[in-house]
Write a protein that holds these residues in place. Structure first.
Motif: not given
Length: 571
Positions: A76-99
Protein backbone atom coordinates in the motif's frame (compact mmCIF):
# COMPACT_ATOMS: atom_id res chain seq x y z
CA UNK A 1 -13.33 4.15 2.65
CA UNK A 2 -10.78 1.43 3.29
CA UNK A 3 -8.00 0.95 0.76
CA UNK A 4 -8.10 -2.25 -1.36
CA UNK A 5 -4.70 -3.31 0.10
CA UNK A 6 -6.00 -3.10 3.68
CA UNK A 7 -9.16 -5.07 2.85
CA UNK A 8 -7.19 -7.86 1.14
CA UNK A 9 -4.55 -8.02 3.89
CA UNK A 10 -7.16 -8.25 6.70
CA UNK A 11 -9.07 -10.90 4.75
CA UNK A 12 -5.93 -13.01 4.09
CA UNK A 13 -4.66 -12.67 7.69
CA UNK A 14 -8.01 -13.81 9.09
CA UNK A 15 -8.01 -16.87 6.83
CA UNK A 16 -4.39 -17.57 7.72
CA UNK A 17 -5.03 -17.63 11.48
CA UNK A 18 -8.12 -19.86 10.97
CA UNK A 19 -6.14 -22.34 8.84
CA UNK A 20 -3.28 -22.36 11.35
CA UNK A 21 -5.54 -23.51 14.19
CA UNK A 22 -7.27 -25.98 11.87
CA UNK A 23 -3.89 -27.46 10.92
CA UNK A 24 -3.00 -27.90 14.62
CA UNK A 25 -6.33 -29.70 15.10
CA UNK A 26 -5.60 -31.99 12.12
CA UNK A 27 -2.04 -32.55 13.37
CA UNK A 28 -3.09 -33.58 16.88
CA UNK A 29 -5.83 -35.95 15.66
CA UNK A 30 -3.81 -37.11 12.62
CA UNK A 31 -6.64 -36.32 10.24
CA UNK A 32 -6.54 -36.28 6.44
CA UNK A 33 -9.55 -34.99 4.55
CA UNK A 34 -10.32 -35.49 0.83
CA UNK A 35 -12.94 -33.32 -0.86
CA UNK A 36 -14.18 -34.41 -4.27
CA UNK A 37 -16.33 -32.23 -6.50
CA UNK A 38 -17.90 -34.16 -9.39
CA UNK A 39 -18.19 -32.10 -12.57
CA UNK A 40 -19.32 -34.67 -15.09
CA UNK A 41 -20.36 -38.33 -15.25
CA UNK A 42 -20.63 -40.04 -18.66
CA UNK A 43 -20.80 -43.84 -19.02
CA UNK A 44 -19.22 -44.48 -15.62
CA UNK A 45 -16.32 -42.08 -16.42
CA UNK A 46 -16.34 -39.27 -13.92
CA UNK A 47 -14.54 -35.91 -14.06
CA UNK A 48 -13.84 -34.85 -10.46
CA UNK A 49 -11.81 -32.16 -8.77
CA UNK A 50 -10.08 -33.50 -5.66
CA UNK A 51 -8.67 -31.43 -2.80
CA UNK A 52 -6.43 -32.80 -0.06
CA UNK A 53 -6.50 -31.25 3.40
CA UNK A 54 -4.01 -32.56 5.92
CA UNK A 55 -1.85 -30.81 8.54
CA UNK A 56 0.89 -30.16 5.98
CA UNK A 57 -1.25 -28.47 3.33
CA UNK A 58 -3.23 -26.45 5.89
CA UNK A 59 -0.09 -25.26 7.72
CA UNK A 60 1.66 -24.24 4.51
CA UNK A 61 -1.49 -22.45 3.29
CA UNK A 62 -1.74 -20.51 6.56
CA UNK A 63 1.90 -19.34 6.16
CA UNK A 64 1.42 -18.36 2.52
CA UNK A 65 -1.75 -16.41 3.32
CA UNK A 66 -0.21 -14.62 6.31
CA UNK A 67 2.91 -13.58 4.38
CA UNK A 68 0.87 -12.45 1.37
CA UNK A 69 -1.44 -10.48 3.70
CA UNK A 70 1.54 -8.65 5.21
CA UNK A 71 3.10 -8.09 1.76
CA UNK A 72 -0.13 -6.61 0.35
CA UNK A 73 -0.42 -4.31 3.39
CA UNK A 74 3.21 -3.27 2.85
CA UNK A 75 2.55 -2.67 -0.88
CA UNK A 76 0.00 0.00 0.00
CA UNK A 77 2.88 2.36 0.77
CA UNK A 78 5.65 0.81 -1.32
CA UNK A 79 3.58 1.02 -4.53
CA UNK A 80 2.07 4.39 -3.52
CA UNK A 81 1.51 6.59 -6.57
CA UNK A 82 1.37 3.64 -8.97
CA UNK A 83 -1.36 4.28 -11.53
CA UNK A 84 -2.28 0.58 -11.74
CA UNK A 85 -2.18 -0.41 -8.06
CA UNK A 86 -5.44 -2.38 -8.31
CA UNK A 87 -4.04 -4.44 -11.19
CA UNK A 88 -0.88 -5.11 -9.18
CA UNK A 89 -2.85 -6.28 -6.12
CA UNK A 90 -5.07 -8.51 -8.26
CA UNK A 91 -2.01 -10.08 -9.88
CA UNK A 92 -0.59 -10.82 -6.42
CA UNK A 93 -3.92 -12.34 -5.34
CA UNK A 94 -3.98 -14.51 -8.50
CA UNK A 95 -0.46 -15.59 -7.64
CA UNK A 96 -1.55 -16.66 -4.16
CA UNK A 97 -4.64 -18.49 -5.51
CA UNK A 98 -2.41 -20.45 -7.94
CA UNK A 99 -0.21 -21.45 -5.00
CA UNK A 100 -3.29 -22.58 -3.05
CA UNK A 101 -4.28 -24.83 -5.96
CA UNK A 102 -0.84 -26.35 -5.98
CA UNK A 103 -0.77 -26.95 -2.21
CA UNK A 104 -4.15 -28.69 -1.88
CA UNK A 105 -3.99 -30.83 -5.04
CA UNK A 106 -3.36 -34.57 -4.73
CA UNK A 107 -3.93 -34.75 -8.48
CA UNK A 108 -1.35 -34.01 -11.18
CA UNK A 109 -3.88 -32.26 -13.45
CA UNK A 110 -4.97 -29.75 -10.80
CA UNK A 111 -1.33 -29.34 -9.74
CA UNK A 112 -0.57 -28.32 -13.34
CA UNK A 113 -3.33 -25.71 -13.05
CA UNK A 114 -1.58 -24.10 -10.07
CA UNK A 115 1.90 -24.73 -11.50
CA UNK A 116 1.14 -22.99 -14.81
CA UNK A 117 -0.78 -20.26 -12.99
CA UNK A 118 2.36 -19.49 -10.99
CA UNK A 119 4.47 -19.44 -14.16
CA UNK A 120 2.16 -17.11 -16.09
CA UNK A 121 1.40 -14.68 -13.26
CA UNK A 122 5.11 -14.56 -12.29
CA UNK A 123 5.86 -13.49 -15.90
CA UNK A 124 3.28 -10.68 -15.62
CA UNK A 125 4.77 -9.55 -12.29
CA UNK A 126 8.42 -9.71 -13.40
CA UNK A 127 7.68 -7.46 -16.41
CA UNK A 128 5.56 -5.10 -14.25
CA UNK A 129 8.11 -2.28 -14.62
CA UNK A 130 8.11 -2.17 -18.39
CA UNK A 131 11.67 -1.90 -19.66
CA UNK A 132 14.10 -4.05 -21.64
CA UNK A 133 15.74 -5.54 -18.54
CA UNK A 134 12.37 -6.60 -17.13
CA UNK A 135 11.28 -8.13 -20.44
CA UNK A 136 14.49 -10.15 -20.72
CA UNK A 137 14.18 -11.32 -17.10
CA UNK A 138 10.52 -12.23 -17.66
CA UNK A 139 11.31 -14.28 -20.76
CA UNK A 140 14.19 -16.07 -19.01
CA UNK A 141 11.90 -16.87 -16.04
CA UNK A 142 9.01 -18.05 -18.21
CA UNK A 143 11.11 -20.17 -20.60
CA UNK A 144 13.15 -21.80 -17.79
CA UNK A 145 9.91 -22.74 -16.04
CA UNK A 146 8.42 -24.11 -19.27
CA UNK A 147 10.99 -26.94 -19.18
CA UNK A 148 9.53 -28.02 -15.84
CA UNK A 149 5.98 -27.64 -17.15
CA UNK A 150 6.79 -29.98 -20.03
CA UNK A 151 8.29 -32.52 -17.58
CA UNK A 152 5.08 -32.32 -15.53
CA UNK A 153 2.97 -32.85 -18.67
CA UNK A 154 5.05 -35.93 -19.51
CA UNK A 155 4.58 -37.30 -15.99
CA UNK A 156 0.81 -36.76 -16.44
CA UNK A 157 1.00 -38.85 -19.64
CA UNK A 158 2.91 -41.63 -17.83
CA UNK A 159 0.41 -41.51 -14.98
CA UNK A 160 -2.24 -42.82 -17.41
CA UNK A 161 -0.70 -46.27 -16.84
CA UNK A 162 -2.29 -46.30 -13.38
CA UNK A 163 -5.80 -45.31 -14.45
CA UNK A 164 -5.96 -42.15 -12.35
CA UNK A 165 -3.96 -38.97 -11.82
CA UNK A 166 -4.34 -39.00 -8.06
CA UNK A 167 -0.65 -39.68 -7.42
CA UNK A 168 -1.08 -39.70 -3.64
CA UNK A 169 -2.54 -43.25 -3.77
CA UNK A 170 0.33 -44.82 -5.75
CA UNK A 171 3.51 -43.34 -4.24
CA UNK A 172 4.40 -45.92 -1.63
CA UNK A 173 2.75 -48.95 -3.20
CA UNK A 174 4.30 -48.54 -6.66
CA UNK A 175 7.71 -47.41 -5.43
CA UNK A 176 9.70 -50.08 -7.34
CA UNK A 177 7.60 -49.89 -10.48
CA UNK A 178 9.28 -48.69 -13.70
CA UNK A 179 6.45 -46.28 -14.54
CA UNK A 180 6.66 -44.67 -11.10
CA UNK A 181 10.43 -44.26 -11.42
CA UNK A 182 9.94 -42.43 -14.77
CA UNK A 183 7.28 -40.21 -13.18
CA UNK A 184 9.63 -39.52 -10.22
CA UNK A 185 12.46 -38.41 -12.55
CA UNK A 186 10.07 -36.10 -14.43
CA UNK A 187 8.75 -34.60 -11.19
CA UNK A 188 12.30 -34.01 -9.93
CA UNK A 189 13.16 -32.25 -13.22
CA UNK A 190 10.04 -30.07 -12.87
CA UNK A 191 10.93 -29.23 -9.25
CA UNK A 192 14.53 -28.39 -10.24
CA UNK A 193 13.36 -25.79 -12.76
CA UNK A 194 10.81 -24.22 -10.40
CA UNK A 195 13.20 -24.19 -7.44
CA UNK A 196 16.09 -22.98 -9.67
CA UNK A 197 18.57 -25.78 -8.99
CA UNK A 198 21.68 -26.14 -11.18
CA UNK A 199 21.58 -25.84 -14.25
CA UNK A 200 18.35 -23.77 -14.16
CA UNK A 201 19.56 -21.25 -11.57
CA UNK A 202 20.04 -18.19 -13.73
CA UNK A 203 16.40 -17.07 -13.76
CA UNK A 204 16.20 -16.56 -9.99
CA UNK A 205 18.43 -13.44 -9.68
CA UNK A 206 17.01 -12.16 -13.01
CA UNK A 207 13.48 -12.29 -11.53
CA UNK A 208 14.58 -9.51 -9.15
CA UNK A 209 13.37 -7.10 -11.86
CA UNK A 210 9.92 -7.47 -10.24
CA UNK A 211 8.75 -4.97 -7.58
CA UNK A 212 10.15 -5.77 -4.11
CA UNK A 213 6.80 -6.90 -2.55
CA UNK A 214 6.58 -9.50 -5.34
CA UNK A 215 10.18 -10.61 -4.67
CA UNK A 216 9.25 -10.96 -1.00
CA UNK A 217 6.32 -13.21 -1.86
CA UNK A 218 8.07 -15.20 -4.62
CA UNK A 219 11.20 -15.95 -2.61
CA UNK A 220 9.58 -16.79 0.68
CA UNK A 221 6.54 -18.97 0.19
CA UNK A 222 5.22 -19.20 -3.37
CA UNK A 223 7.02 -19.70 -6.68
CA UNK A 224 10.43 -21.12 -5.71
CA UNK A 225 9.09 -23.21 -2.83
CA UNK A 226 6.54 -24.91 -5.12
CA UNK A 227 9.22 -27.32 -6.39
CA UNK A 228 10.36 -28.25 -2.87
CA UNK A 229 6.75 -28.75 -1.75
CA UNK A 230 6.05 -31.04 -4.72
CA UNK A 231 9.14 -33.13 -3.85
CA UNK A 232 8.04 -33.30 -0.20
CA UNK A 233 4.73 -34.76 -1.43
CA UNK A 234 6.46 -37.15 -3.85
CA UNK A 235 9.34 -38.17 -1.58
CA UNK A 236 7.98 -41.68 -0.86
CA UNK A 237 8.42 -42.74 -4.49
CA UNK A 238 12.09 -41.75 -4.95
CA UNK A 239 14.62 -44.46 -5.71
CA UNK A 240 18.10 -44.46 -4.16
CA UNK A 241 19.83 -43.37 -7.39
CA UNK A 242 17.47 -40.46 -7.85
CA UNK A 243 18.08 -39.32 -4.28
CA UNK A 244 21.85 -39.42 -4.80
CA UNK A 245 21.48 -37.37 -7.99
CA UNK A 246 19.30 -34.82 -6.21
CA UNK A 247 21.76 -34.70 -3.30
CA UNK A 248 24.68 -33.89 -5.60
CA UNK A 249 22.79 -31.20 -7.57
CA UNK A 250 21.37 -29.52 -4.46
CA UNK A 251 24.76 -29.49 -2.70
CA UNK A 252 26.36 -27.83 -5.75
CA UNK A 253 23.52 -25.27 -5.91
CA UNK A 254 23.94 -24.44 -2.24
CA UNK A 255 27.69 -23.96 -2.61
CA UNK A 256 27.47 -22.00 -5.87
CA UNK A 257 24.86 -19.53 -4.60
CA UNK A 258 26.71 -18.93 -1.31
CA UNK A 259 29.90 -18.20 -3.23
CA UNK A 260 28.07 -15.93 -5.71
CA UNK A 261 26.39 -13.90 -2.94
CA UNK A 262 29.78 -13.23 -1.31
CA UNK A 263 30.90 -11.34 -4.45
CA UNK A 264 27.60 -9.64 -5.37
CA UNK A 265 26.88 -5.92 -4.80
CA UNK A 266 23.18 -5.75 -5.72
CA UNK A 267 21.14 -5.81 -2.49
CA UNK A 268 18.18 -7.77 -3.91
CA UNK A 269 20.39 -10.23 -5.79
CA UNK A 270 22.33 -11.06 -2.61
CA UNK A 271 19.04 -11.97 -0.90
CA UNK A 272 17.90 -13.90 -4.02
CA UNK A 273 21.11 -15.95 -4.01
CA UNK A 274 20.57 -16.51 -0.29
CA UNK A 275 17.13 -17.99 -1.15
CA UNK A 276 18.80 -20.26 -3.69
CA UNK A 277 21.27 -21.41 -1.03
CA UNK A 278 18.42 -22.26 1.37
CA UNK A 279 16.52 -24.09 -1.38
CA UNK A 280 19.66 -26.17 -1.93
CA UNK A 281 19.69 -26.91 1.81
CA UNK A 282 16.04 -28.03 1.76
CA UNK A 283 16.59 -30.26 -1.29
CA UNK A 284 19.70 -31.68 0.35
CA UNK A 285 17.99 -32.83 3.54
CA UNK A 286 15.00 -34.01 1.46
CA UNK A 287 17.29 -36.26 -0.60
CA UNK A 288 18.69 -37.65 2.66
CA UNK A 289 15.18 -38.76 3.62
CA UNK A 290 14.23 -35.96 6.05
CA UNK A 291 11.11 -34.66 4.30
CA UNK A 292 9.62 -33.32 7.56
CA UNK A 293 12.82 -31.39 8.28
CA UNK A 294 12.75 -29.96 4.75
CA UNK A 295 9.15 -28.83 5.33
CA UNK A 296 10.08 -27.36 8.73
CA UNK A 297 12.91 -25.31 7.18
CA UNK A 298 10.60 -24.31 4.31
CA UNK A 299 8.21 -22.69 6.80
CA UNK A 300 10.79 -20.96 9.01
CA UNK A 301 12.73 -19.76 5.95
CA UNK A 302 9.53 -18.30 4.46
CA UNK A 303 9.11 -16.02 7.47
CA UNK A 304 12.57 -14.49 7.73
CA UNK A 305 13.09 -14.30 3.96
CA UNK A 306 9.81 -12.39 3.43
CA UNK A 307 10.84 -9.90 6.11
CA UNK A 308 14.38 -9.65 4.75
CA UNK A 309 13.01 -8.56 1.35
CA UNK A 310 10.62 -6.11 3.00
CA UNK A 311 13.55 -4.52 4.87
CA UNK A 312 15.54 -4.39 1.62
CA UNK A 313 12.56 -2.74 -0.09
CA UNK A 314 12.34 -0.10 2.62
CA UNK A 315 16.08 0.63 2.30
CA UNK A 316 15.89 0.83 -1.53
CA UNK A 317 12.80 3.07 -1.23
CA UNK A 318 14.69 5.47 1.03
CA UNK A 319 17.94 5.67 -0.93
CA UNK A 320 16.27 6.74 -4.16
CA UNK A 321 15.80 3.29 -5.73
CA UNK A 322 19.53 2.53 -5.54
CA UNK A 323 20.26 -1.17 -5.06
CA UNK A 324 24.08 -1.09 -4.90
CA UNK A 325 25.21 -1.79 -1.33
CA UNK A 326 28.45 0.18 -1.90
CA UNK A 327 26.38 3.40 -1.88
CA UNK A 328 24.78 2.53 1.47
CA UNK A 329 26.37 2.34 4.91
CA UNK A 330 25.69 3.72 8.37
CA UNK A 331 21.93 3.26 7.89
CA UNK A 332 21.56 2.20 11.52
CA UNK A 333 21.70 5.94 12.40
CA UNK A 334 18.90 6.86 10.00
CA UNK A 335 16.66 3.76 9.90
CA UNK A 336 17.12 2.06 13.30
CA UNK A 337 13.96 -0.09 13.29
CA UNK A 338 14.45 -1.37 9.72
CA UNK A 339 18.10 -2.20 10.50
CA UNK A 340 17.08 -4.05 13.68
CA UNK A 341 14.59 -6.14 11.68
CA UNK A 342 17.21 -6.72 8.96
CA UNK A 343 19.75 -7.91 11.56
CA UNK A 344 17.27 -10.23 13.29
CA UNK A 345 16.40 -11.82 9.91
CA UNK A 346 20.06 -12.15 8.98
CA UNK A 347 20.89 -13.80 12.30
CA UNK A 348 17.91 -16.12 11.90
CA UNK A 349 19.22 -17.02 8.42
CA UNK A 350 22.67 -17.72 9.90
CA UNK A 351 21.13 -19.93 12.58
CA UNK A 352 21.69 -17.86 15.74
CA UNK A 353 20.41 -19.93 18.68
CA UNK A 354 16.74 -19.52 19.63
CA UNK A 355 15.65 -17.57 16.55
CA UNK A 356 13.35 -19.46 14.18
CA UNK A 357 16.04 -20.31 11.59
CA UNK A 358 18.19 -21.97 14.25
CA UNK A 359 15.67 -24.71 15.10
CA UNK A 360 15.41 -25.98 11.53
CA UNK A 361 18.94 -25.29 10.31
CA UNK A 362 20.76 -26.70 13.32
CA UNK A 363 18.61 -29.83 13.31
CA UNK A 364 19.29 -30.33 9.58
CA UNK A 365 23.05 -29.93 10.16
CA UNK A 366 23.07 -32.43 13.04
CA UNK A 367 20.89 -35.01 11.27
CA UNK A 368 23.18 -34.69 8.23
CA UNK A 369 26.25 -35.19 10.47
CA UNK A 370 24.72 -38.34 11.94
CA UNK A 371 24.19 -39.83 8.47
CA UNK A 372 26.69 -42.19 6.89
CA UNK A 373 27.89 -40.10 3.94
CA UNK A 374 31.13 -39.25 2.18
CA UNK A 375 33.48 -36.39 3.07
CA UNK A 376 32.50 -34.40 -0.06
CA UNK A 377 28.87 -33.89 1.06
CA UNK A 378 29.98 -33.14 4.61
CA UNK A 379 32.52 -30.50 3.55
CA UNK A 380 30.30 -28.84 0.94
CA UNK A 381 27.47 -28.66 3.46
CA UNK A 382 29.52 -27.00 6.18
CA UNK A 383 31.40 -24.68 3.78
CA UNK A 384 28.01 -23.55 2.42
CA UNK A 385 26.80 -22.84 5.97
CA UNK A 386 29.98 -20.78 6.52
CA UNK A 387 29.37 -18.87 3.26
CA UNK A 388 25.79 -18.08 4.36
CA UNK A 389 27.16 -16.33 7.45
CA UNK A 390 29.92 -14.72 5.36
CA UNK A 391 27.58 -12.95 2.92
CA UNK A 392 25.09 -12.09 5.69
CA UNK A 393 27.73 -10.30 7.77
CA UNK A 394 29.13 -8.65 4.63
CA UNK A 395 25.62 -7.37 3.82
CA UNK A 396 25.14 -6.00 7.35
CA UNK A 397 28.55 -4.31 7.24
CA UNK A 398 27.88 -2.62 3.89
CA UNK A 399 24.33 -1.46 4.73
CA UNK A 400 23.92 -0.88 8.47
CA UNK A 401 27.43 -0.14 9.79
CA UNK A 402 30.52 1.44 8.25
CA UNK A 403 30.64 4.91 6.69
CA UNK A 404 27.61 6.62 5.19
CA UNK A 405 28.28 6.55 1.45
CA UNK A 406 25.08 8.02 0.04
CA UNK A 407 24.37 11.64 -1.01
CA UNK A 408 25.08 14.20 1.69
CA UNK A 409 21.74 15.84 0.84
CA UNK A 410 19.30 13.04 1.60
CA UNK A 411 16.22 12.42 3.69
CA UNK A 412 16.58 8.82 4.87
CA UNK A 413 14.34 7.88 7.78
CA UNK A 414 11.96 5.24 9.15
CA UNK A 415 9.02 7.47 8.32
CA UNK A 416 6.73 4.99 6.57
CA UNK A 417 4.34 3.76 9.27
CA UNK A 418 2.47 1.41 6.90
CA UNK A 419 5.61 -0.41 5.74
CA UNK A 420 6.83 -0.75 9.33
CA UNK A 421 3.45 -2.15 10.44
CA UNK A 422 3.61 -4.77 7.66
CA UNK A 423 7.14 -5.70 8.76
CA UNK A 424 6.26 -5.75 12.47
CA UNK A 425 3.53 -8.30 11.72
CA UNK A 426 6.27 -10.74 10.69
CA UNK A 427 9.04 -10.01 13.20
CA UNK A 428 7.31 -11.80 16.10
CA UNK A 429 6.92 -14.94 14.00
CA UNK A 430 10.57 -14.74 12.92
CA UNK A 431 11.59 -14.83 16.58
CA UNK A 432 9.04 -17.26 18.07
CA UNK A 433 7.61 -19.49 15.34
CA UNK A 434 10.65 -21.79 15.01
CA UNK A 435 10.37 -23.11 18.54
CA UNK A 436 6.55 -23.34 18.34
CA UNK A 437 6.69 -25.33 15.09
CA UNK A 438 9.37 -27.67 16.42
CA UNK A 439 7.13 -28.52 19.40
CA UNK A 440 4.10 -28.97 17.15
CA UNK A 441 5.64 -30.91 14.26
CA UNK A 442 7.96 -33.20 16.22
CA UNK A 443 6.10 -34.51 19.26
CA UNK A 444 8.83 -37.15 19.56
CA UNK A 445 12.21 -35.38 19.49
CA UNK A 446 14.99 -36.44 17.12
CA UNK A 447 17.64 -38.31 19.09
CA UNK A 448 20.99 -36.83 18.02
CA UNK A 449 24.15 -38.37 19.42
CA UNK A 450 27.37 -36.78 18.14
CA UNK A 451 30.92 -36.41 19.45
CA UNK A 452 31.85 -32.95 20.75
CA UNK A 453 33.93 -32.06 17.68
CA UNK A 454 31.05 -32.73 15.24
CA UNK A 455 28.56 -31.05 17.56
CA UNK A 456 30.65 -27.87 17.58
CA UNK A 457 31.31 -27.97 13.81
CA UNK A 458 28.26 -25.80 13.02
CA UNK A 459 29.33 -23.16 15.54
CA UNK A 460 32.93 -23.19 14.27
CA UNK A 461 31.79 -22.67 10.63
CA UNK A 462 29.41 -19.87 11.68
CA UNK A 463 32.15 -18.00 13.56
CA UNK A 464 34.65 -18.56 10.75
CA UNK A 465 32.12 -17.32 8.16
CA UNK A 466 31.30 -14.23 10.23
CA UNK A 467 34.98 -13.37 10.58
CA UNK A 468 35.61 -13.86 6.85
CA UNK A 469 32.59 -11.76 5.88
CA UNK A 470 33.74 -8.94 8.16
CA UNK A 471 37.32 -9.07 6.87
CA UNK A 472 36.21 -9.09 3.21
CA UNK A 473 34.08 -6.00 3.81
CA UNK A 474 36.44 -4.01 6.04
CA UNK A 475 39.18 -3.75 3.44
CA UNK A 476 37.16 -2.55 0.49
CA UNK A 477 40.22 -2.47 -1.73
CA UNK A 478 41.82 -5.52 -0.22
CA UNK A 479 44.55 -7.67 -1.72
CA UNK A 480 41.90 -10.28 -2.49
CA UNK A 481 39.73 -7.83 -4.45
CA UNK A 482 42.74 -6.48 -6.35
CA UNK A 483 44.04 -9.92 -7.26
CA UNK A 484 40.62 -11.22 -8.30
CA UNK A 485 39.63 -8.15 -10.31
CA UNK A 486 42.50 -8.75 -12.73
CA UNK A 487 41.37 -12.28 -13.48
CA UNK A 488 38.14 -14.03 -14.38
CA UNK A 489 37.79 -15.73 -10.98
CA UNK A 490 35.67 -13.00 -9.36
CA UNK A 491 33.64 -12.71 -12.55
CA UNK A 492 33.18 -16.48 -12.59
CA UNK A 493 32.13 -16.70 -8.91
CA UNK A 494 29.84 -13.67 -8.89
CA UNK A 495 28.40 -14.67 -12.26
CA UNK A 496 26.98 -17.94 -10.89
CA UNK A 497 29.60 -20.04 -12.70
CA UNK A 498 28.65 -18.45 -16.06
CA UNK A 499 25.17 -19.99 -15.94
CA UNK A 500 23.30 -16.80 -16.95
CA UNK A 501 25.62 -16.49 -19.97
CA UNK A 502 25.02 -20.12 -20.96
CA UNK A 503 21.24 -19.90 -20.55
CA UNK A 504 20.94 -16.65 -22.55
CA UNK A 505 23.86 -16.27 -24.97
CA UNK A 506 24.44 -20.03 -25.03
CA UNK A 507 20.88 -20.68 -26.17
CA UNK A 508 20.84 -17.77 -28.63
CA UNK A 509 24.30 -18.08 -30.19
CA UNK A 510 23.81 -21.01 -32.57
CA UNK A 511 20.31 -20.04 -33.81
CA UNK A 512 21.52 -16.47 -34.48
CA UNK A 513 24.66 -17.75 -36.26
CA UNK A 514 22.50 -20.12 -38.31
CA UNK A 515 20.17 -17.25 -39.16
CA UNK A 516 23.11 -15.15 -40.32
CA UNK A 517 24.41 -17.97 -42.56
CA UNK A 518 20.95 -18.58 -44.02
CA UNK A 519 20.53 -14.86 -44.67
CA UNK A 520 23.87 -14.74 -46.52
CA UNK A 521 23.37 -17.94 -48.53
CA UNK A 522 19.63 -17.83 -49.17
CA UNK A 523 18.31 -14.26 -48.92
CA UNK A 524 21.46 -12.62 -50.32
CA UNK A 525 23.13 -15.54 -52.11
CA UNK A 526 22.92 -17.97 -55.02
CA UNK A 527 19.49 -19.22 -54.02
CA UNK A 528 18.16 -15.71 -54.37
CA UNK A 529 19.98 -15.23 -57.70
CA UNK A 530 18.62 -18.43 -59.23
CA UNK A 531 15.32 -18.39 -57.39
CA UNK A 532 13.18 -15.36 -56.66
CA UNK A 533 15.44 -12.77 -58.36
CA UNK A 534 15.70 -14.91 -61.53
CA UNK A 535 11.92 -15.23 -61.80
CA UNK A 536 11.58 -11.52 -61.12
CA UNK A 537 14.11 -10.58 -63.87
CA UNK A 538 12.51 -12.96 -66.40
CA UNK A 539 9.06 -11.50 -65.77
CA UNK A 540 10.46 -7.95 -66.00
CA UNK A 541 12.11 -8.70 -69.37
CA UNK A 542 8.93 -10.31 -70.67
CA UNK A 543 6.81 -7.39 -69.54
CA UNK A 544 9.28 -4.90 -71.10
CA UNK A 545 8.93 -6.74 -74.43
CA UNK A 546 5.16 -6.60 -74.10
CA UNK A 547 5.39 -2.88 -73.32
CA UNK A 548 7.21 -2.24 -76.65
CA UNK A 549 4.22 -3.81 -78.41
CA UNK A 550 1.78 -1.79 -76.33
CA UNK A 551 3.42 1.61 -76.78
CA UNK A 552 3.89 1.18 -80.60
CA UNK A 553 0.57 -0.51 -81.33
CA UNK A 554 -0.45 1.45 -84.57
CA UNK A 555 2.97 1.04 -86.22
CA UNK A 556 3.14 -2.62 -85.32
CA UNK A 557 -0.43 -3.12 -86.58
CA UNK A 558 0.42 -1.60 -90.02
CA UNK A 559 3.72 -3.57 -90.28
CA UNK A 560 1.90 -6.80 -89.43
CA UNK A 561 -0.84 -5.96 -91.98
CA UNK A 562 1.80 -5.37 -94.67
CA UNK A 563 3.51 -8.69 -93.87
CA UNK A 564 0.08 -10.39 -93.94
CA UNK A 565 -0.72 -8.94 -97.42
CA UNK A 566 2.72 -10.00 -98.76
CA UNK A 567 2.20 -13.56 -97.49
CA UNK A 568 -1.26 -13.71 -99.16
CA UNK A 569 0.15 -12.39 -102.49
CA UNK A 570 3.03 -14.89 -102.37
CA UNK A 571 0.64 -17.80 -101.84
Amino acid sequence: MLNICVIYSYFLTFFSVSLFFLSIYFMILDYTCFLEFGFLMINSSSVVMTFLFDWMSLLFMSFVLFISGMVIFYSRDYMHGDLFLNRFILLVVMFVISMMFLIISPNLISILLGWDGLGLVSYCLVIYYQNVKSYNAGMLTALSNRIGDVALLMSIAWMLNYGSWNYIFYLDMMKNDFYMSVISYMVVLAAMTKSAQIPFSSWLPAAMAAPTPVSSLVHSSTLVTAGVYLLIRFNFSFSENLMYLLLFISSMTMFMSGLGASFEFDLKKIIALSTLSQLGLMMMILSLGGYKLAFFHLLTHALFKALLFMCAGNVIHNVGNCQDIRYMGGLINFMPLTCVYLNICNLSLCGLPFLSGFYSKDMIAEVMSMGYLNIYIYLVFYISIGLTVCYSFRLVYYTCTGDFNFLSLSSISDSSKIMLKGMTGLIFLVVFMGSSLSWLMFPYPYVIILPFSLKMMTLIMILLGAWLGYEFSKFKISYLNLSLSNYGAAWFFSGMWNMPVISTFGVNYYPIMMGSLLYKSLDQGWTEYFGAQKIYNTIIRGSLGAQIFMFNSIKIFFVLMLIWILIILMI
